[in-house]
Structure formats: C-alpha cells, structure tokens
Design a protein around this motif. Sequence first.
Motif, PDB file in Angstrom:
ATOM      1  N   ALA A  98       0.839  -1.207   0.000  1.00 52.49           N
ATOM      2  CA  ALA A  98       0.000   0.000   0.000  1.00 52.49           C
ATOM      3  C   ALA A  98       0.871   1.253   0.000  1.00 52.49           C
ATOM      4  N   CYS A  99       1.956   1.240   0.780  1.00 53.71           N
ATOM      5  CA  CYS A  99       2.837   2.413   0.828  1.00 53.71           C
ATOM      6  C   CYS A  99       3.561   2.596  -0.506  1.00 53.71           C
ATOM      7  N   ALA A 100       3.973   1.484  -1.112  1.00 53.28           N
ATOM      8  CA  ALA A 100       4.632   1.575  -2.419  1.00 53.28           C
ATOM      9  C   ALA A 100       3.683   2.208  -3.431  1.00 53.28           C
ATOM     10  N   GLN A 101       2.411   1.782  -3.406  1.00 54.54           N
ATOM     11  CA  GLN A 101       1.429   2.314  -4.354  1.00 54.54           C
ATOM     12  C   GLN A 101       1.115   3.781  -4.065  1.00 54.54           C
ATOM     13  N   ALA A 102       0.944   4.112  -2.788  1.00 54.90           N
ATOM     14  CA  ALA A 102       0.650   5.510  -2.426  1.00 54.90           C
ATOM     15  C   ALA A 102       1.806   6.409  -2.856  1.00 54.90           C
ATOM     16  N   ALA A 103       3.049   5.913  -2.706  1.00 51.94           N
ATOM     17  CA  ALA A 103       4.216   6.711  -3.094  1.00 51.94           C
ATOM     18  C   ALA A 103       4.222   6.944  -4.600  1.00 51.94           C
ATOM     19  N   ILE A 104       3.788   5.946  -5.358  1.00 53.63           N
ATOM     20  CA  ILE A 104       3.694   6.109  -6.819  1.00 53.63           C
ATOM     21  C   ILE A 104       2.677   7.206  -7.148  1.00 53.63           C
ATOM     22  N   GLN A 106       1.634   9.567  -5.114  1.00 52.70           N
ATOM     23  CA  GLN A 106       2.139  10.846  -4.602  1.00 52.70           C
ATOM     24  C   GLN A 106       3.093  11.464  -5.624  1.00 52.70           C
ATOM     25  N   ARG A 107       3.996  10.629  -6.155  1.00 49.01           N
ATOM     26  CA  ARG A 107       4.996  11.119  -7.105  1.00 49.01           C
ATOM     27  C   ARG A 107       4.379  11.489  -8.457  1.00 49.01           C
ATOM     28  N   ALA A 108       3.259  10.826  -8.784  1.00 46.96           N
ATOM     29  CA  ALA A 108       2.588  11.140 -10.051  1.00 46.96           C
ATOM     30  C   ALA A 108       1.857  12.478  -9.970  1.00 46.96           C
ATOM     31  N   GLY A 109       1.857  13.080  -8.773  1.00 52.02           N
ATOM     32  CA  GLY A 109       1.257  14.403  -8.639  1.00 52.02           C
ATOM     33  C   GLY A 109      -0.255  14.393  -8.472  1.00 52.02           C
ATOM     34  N   LEU A 110      -0.817  13.211  -8.116  1.00 55.22           N
ATOM     35  CA  LEU A 110      -2.262  13.168  -7.869  1.00 55.22           C
ATOM     36  C   LEU A 110      -2.577  13.978  -6.611  1.00 55.22           C
ATOM     37  N   PRO A 111      -3.750  14.620  -6.555  1.00 58.52           N
ATOM     38  CA  PRO A 111      -4.130  15.312  -5.325  1.00 58.52           C
ATOM     39  C   PRO A 111      -4.158  14.293  -4.187  1.00 58.52           C
ATOM     40  N   PRO A 112      -3.601  14.635  -3.026  1.00 54.95           N
ATOM     41  CA  PRO A 112      -3.466  13.635  -1.964  1.00 54.95           C
ATOM     42  C   PRO A 112      -4.810  13.107  -1.469  1.00 54.95           C
ATOM     43  N   PHE A 113      -4.857  11.807  -1.238  1.00 51.23           N
ATOM     44  CA  PHE A 113      -5.995  11.188  -0.553  1.00 51.23           C
ATOM     45  C   PHE A 113      -5.410  10.139   0.364  1.00 51.23           C
ATOM     46  N   ARG A 114      -6.180   9.756   1.375  1.00 48.90           N
ATOM     47  CA  ARG A 114      -5.641   8.792   2.333  1.00 48.90           C
ATOM     48  C   ARG A 114      -5.867   7.364   1.870  1.00 48.90           C
ATOM     49  N   LEU A 115      -4.796   6.589   1.899  1.00 46.71           N
ATOM     50  CA  LEU A 115      -4.897   5.180   1.556  1.00 46.71           C
ATOM     51  C   LEU A 115      -4.973   4.385   2.861  1.00 46.71           C
ATOM     52  N   THR A 135       8.605   2.266   7.086  1.00 45.82           N
ATOM     53  CA  THR A 135       8.076   2.071   5.725  1.00 45.82           C
ATOM     54  C   THR A 135       7.814   3.419   5.054  1.00 45.82           C
ATOM     55  N   LEU A 136       7.249   4.368   5.803  1.00 47.08           N
ATOM     56  CA  LEU A 136       7.013   5.718   5.250  1.00 47.08           C
ATOM     57  C   LEU A 136       8.333   6.334   4.792  1.00 47.08           C
ATOM     58  N   ARG A 137       9.355   6.175   5.638  1.00 51.94           N
ATOM     59  CA  ARG A 137      10.666   6.745   5.324  1.00 51.94           C
ATOM     60  C   ARG A 137      11.258   6.142   4.066  1.00 51.94           C
ATOM     61  N   ARG A 138      11.168   4.829   4.000  1.00 57.20           N
ATOM     62  CA  ARG A 138      11.770   4.122   2.874  1.00 57.20           C
ATOM     63  C   ARG A 138      11.150   4.541   1.542  1.00 57.20           C
ATOM     64  N   TYR A 139       9.828   4.781   1.553  1.00 58.39           N
ATOM     65  CA  TYR A 139       9.175   5.200   0.308  1.00 58.39           C
ATOM     66  C   TYR A 139       9.073   6.717   0.184  1.00 58.39           C
ATOM     67  N   ARG A 140       9.653   7.432   1.147  1.00 61.56           N
ATOM     68  CA  ARG A 140       9.521   8.891   1.204  1.00 61.56           C
ATOM     69  C   ARG A 140       8.066   9.302   0.985  1.00 61.56           C
ATOM     70  N   LEU A 141       7.197   8.596   1.721  1.00 61.62           N
ATOM     71  CA  LEU A 141       5.755   8.843   1.604  1.00 61.62           C
ATOM     72  C   LEU A 141       5.311   9.814   2.692  1.00 61.62           C
ATOM     73  N   ASP A 142       4.600  10.857   2.288  1.00 60.73           N
ATOM     74  CA  ASP A 142       3.997  11.801   3.238  1.00 60.73           C
ATOM     75  C   ASP A 142       3.014  11.021   4.118  1.00 60.73           C
ATOM     76  N   PRO A 143       3.170  11.071   5.451  1.00 59.03           N
ATOM     77  CA  PRO A 143       2.302  10.285   6.354  1.00 59.03           C
ATOM     78  C   PRO A 143       0.813  10.583   6.167  1.00 59.03           C
ATOM     79  N   HIS A 144       0.507  11.752   5.633  1.00 57.01           N
ATOM     80  CA  HIS A 144      -0.910  12.088   5.435  1.00 57.01           C
ATOM     81  C   HIS A 144      -1.557  11.257   4.335  1.00 57.01           C
ATOM     82  N   TRP A 145      -0.746  10.503   3.622  1.00 57.94           N
ATOM     83  CA  TRP A 145      -1.303   9.596   2.613  1.00 57.94           C
ATOM     84  C   TRP A 145      -1.781   8.284   3.236  1.00 57.94           C
ATOM     85  N   LEU A 146      -1.433   8.057   4.504  1.00 56.12           N
ATOM     86  CA  LEU A 146      -1.704   6.736   5.087  1.00 56.12           C
ATOM     87  C   LEU A 146      -2.718   6.803   6.228  1.00 56.12           C
TER      88      LEU A 146
END
Length: 291
Positions: A98-104, A106-115, A135-146
């Motif tokens: 889920a984090c890998a997908q959210a990071a994709i 996030q990087r694609a520039g989609l408006p943020p939503f929570r996964l 896991t958030l760190r590894r994917y450089r995922l904004d925690p607000h996505w999770l």
Amino acid sequence: EHAENPDRSVAFYRLDMNEGMQQRMLIESGLRHALGNGELILHYQPKFEIGSSRLVGAEALVRWRHPVRGMVPPIEFIPLAESTGLIVQVGEWVLEQACAQAAIWQRAGLPPFRLAVNVSAREFTPSLPGRVAETLRRYRLDPHWLELEITESTLMHDIEHVIAIMDRISALGVALSLDDFGTGYSSLSYLKRFPIDTLKIDRSFTTGIPLDPSDCAIASTIIGMGRKLGHRVIAEGVETVEQLEFLRQAGCDEVQGYLYGKPLPAYEFEKSLRENWLLMGMGEAASSAVR
Ligand code: C2E
Ligand code: MG
Ligand code: MG
Ligand code: MG
C-alpha cells in the motif's frame, strides 16, 4: 442407525474433523506460498466526502489470486491467517504494498488522498508504529497519505497498551479509523480516549437504511456521537441513492460503497480516478457507477 452403532458415528465425526484440519493446513501452507510467490494483490475502493463530492480516500483490500481457485476473497483466508498468526506476515506485505502504491500516486502528482490499510488485532503490537515509520521513510511517503483501519476487537485487549500504540501512530501523522463500528463491544467510556480520526459505520447498519427504523436510528446516533466527539464519520457499504440521501441529512461526512465504486486493481482505480472521480460531483459518480 448411529444410535445403534455409536462407534461408527464417532469415527465419522473424527474423520470430519480431520478433514477440517487438513483443509485449514492446506489453506495455510497455500497462503504461505502465495506470500512468497506474488499471488496476493491489493484492490482499492474509493471514499468520497459527501459535502464536497470529492474523493478523499481509498481502502486497500487484499485478495488472493489463486492459480486454480481464481480470485479468493479475504473472508476465506484472513480469519484463518488471524488464528494461525500468519496475519502478521500478510499484514507486513499489505502495508509495504500500500505504501509503495501511495508513493507512486504521490509522485505522479495526484491530489493527496488517504490510503487506508486494515490492521488486525494481532498486528497491533508495540513494534507496529516503528514499522510504519520505517516504511514511510523508505518510500519517502507523506504520512498524510496513510490511514490504518482497526476494528473494535483490537481495542478489547489491554486498553492502556493499545492507546499507547495508537498515540505513537497518530504522532507520525498517520490517521486511525475505527472499522465496523457498532458491531463490537468497546465501551463508550474508552471511545473518548482513543486518538482516532474517523468512525466507520458498519455495512450491516447501512444496509437497513432507509427502511429499517432501528438501523436508521443506530446510524444517526453514531453520526451524532462521532461528530460531537470530534471525529469524522464514514458509512461503508453504501449501495443506493436513498442511503446516500439519508446519510447526507444525518450529517455523515463520507461514504464508501458499490454506489460509487467497487474495489479495483491499482491500474483501474487510477484510471477511474483520472477519468471520473477527480472531475465530477457525487451525482455523476453515482450514475457512472450504476452504468
Ligand atoms: P472491511 O475492512 O470492513 O472492508 C469492507 C468490505 O466491504 C470489503 O469486503 C468491501 O469490498 C465490502 N464492500 C464495500 N462496499 C460495499 C457495498 O456497497 N456492498 C457490499 N456488499 N460490500 C461492500 P472485502 O474486500 O471482501 O473484505 C472483507 C474484510 O476482510 C474486510 O472488511 C476486512 O475486515 C478484511 N480484510 C480485507 N483486506 C484486509 C487486509 O489487508 N488486512 C486485514 N487484516 N484484513 C483485511
Ligand atoms: Mg476496513
Ligand atoms: Mg469496515
Ligand atoms: Mg465491515
């Protein structure tokens, strides 16, 4: 016949039990294999805010793409994985995926939503917040996505212990929601102490709206109480426009259900998101889902 020959019925009963056990062991070893073999897959179901008609989240739901049995729904393997402990490995895979997908996204520039990821009681251990942070760190995922969805049964264990874990997750900026709300036994006196963002009204109540007066009363009460406690409230399993209208008038914040979208593989979810959900209002979302 059994009464005359008790031995036979006992033997039959034992054979039956062995079959049940064998079946469980087969599923368990199959699931272990599935984990290492890429047979698990996540589908994503959208969540919409009623007021703004905007997509605000999605729930990740696991499926087992079995080479022979086809797409196996979670009800056929999650309870077993929970009882054997294999849910911990399944949960690790789900969070990772889920984090890998959210990071994709996030990087694609989609408006943020929570996964949102479902977390079973057995995964809710003191090591969970650290694993989430890592896991958030590894994917450089904004925690607000999770977001993590936990059920009331998680809260029935050692309450102080559970609250401490929730506080650490919440401090990361990761949202928490209470899933299947109303079906468990959590006490209302604890509810005010949980650092949760969202209450999720269980589908069993949504189903009875608007014809069953008890389900309507329960849904309205959960919405009123949740909002007074400062939480957002979402209804799951919304399938009809009548249900949506009732929930809107009762002050429910968000909806999730077949009326808007079934759980979809990542690619199809993203396609619907780009082509429909990002652009249109709720009425259109509903009619496109019905089509
Ligand atoms: P849940 O977390 O309450 O998820 C909602 C379930 O309701 C999903 O079923 C979803 O497909 C279904 N649903 C949503 N909208 C509608 C609707 O309008 N009508 C109907 N009839 N159903 C709707 P699903 O995907 O079969 O998952 C069932 C349960 O399995 C989940 O209930 C959750 O408890 C568990 N589960 C699924 N994925 C995971 C996971 O990754 N980890 C864990 N621990 N549990 C999971
Ligand atoms: Mg859930
Ligand atoms: Mg639920
Ligand atoms: Mg449910």
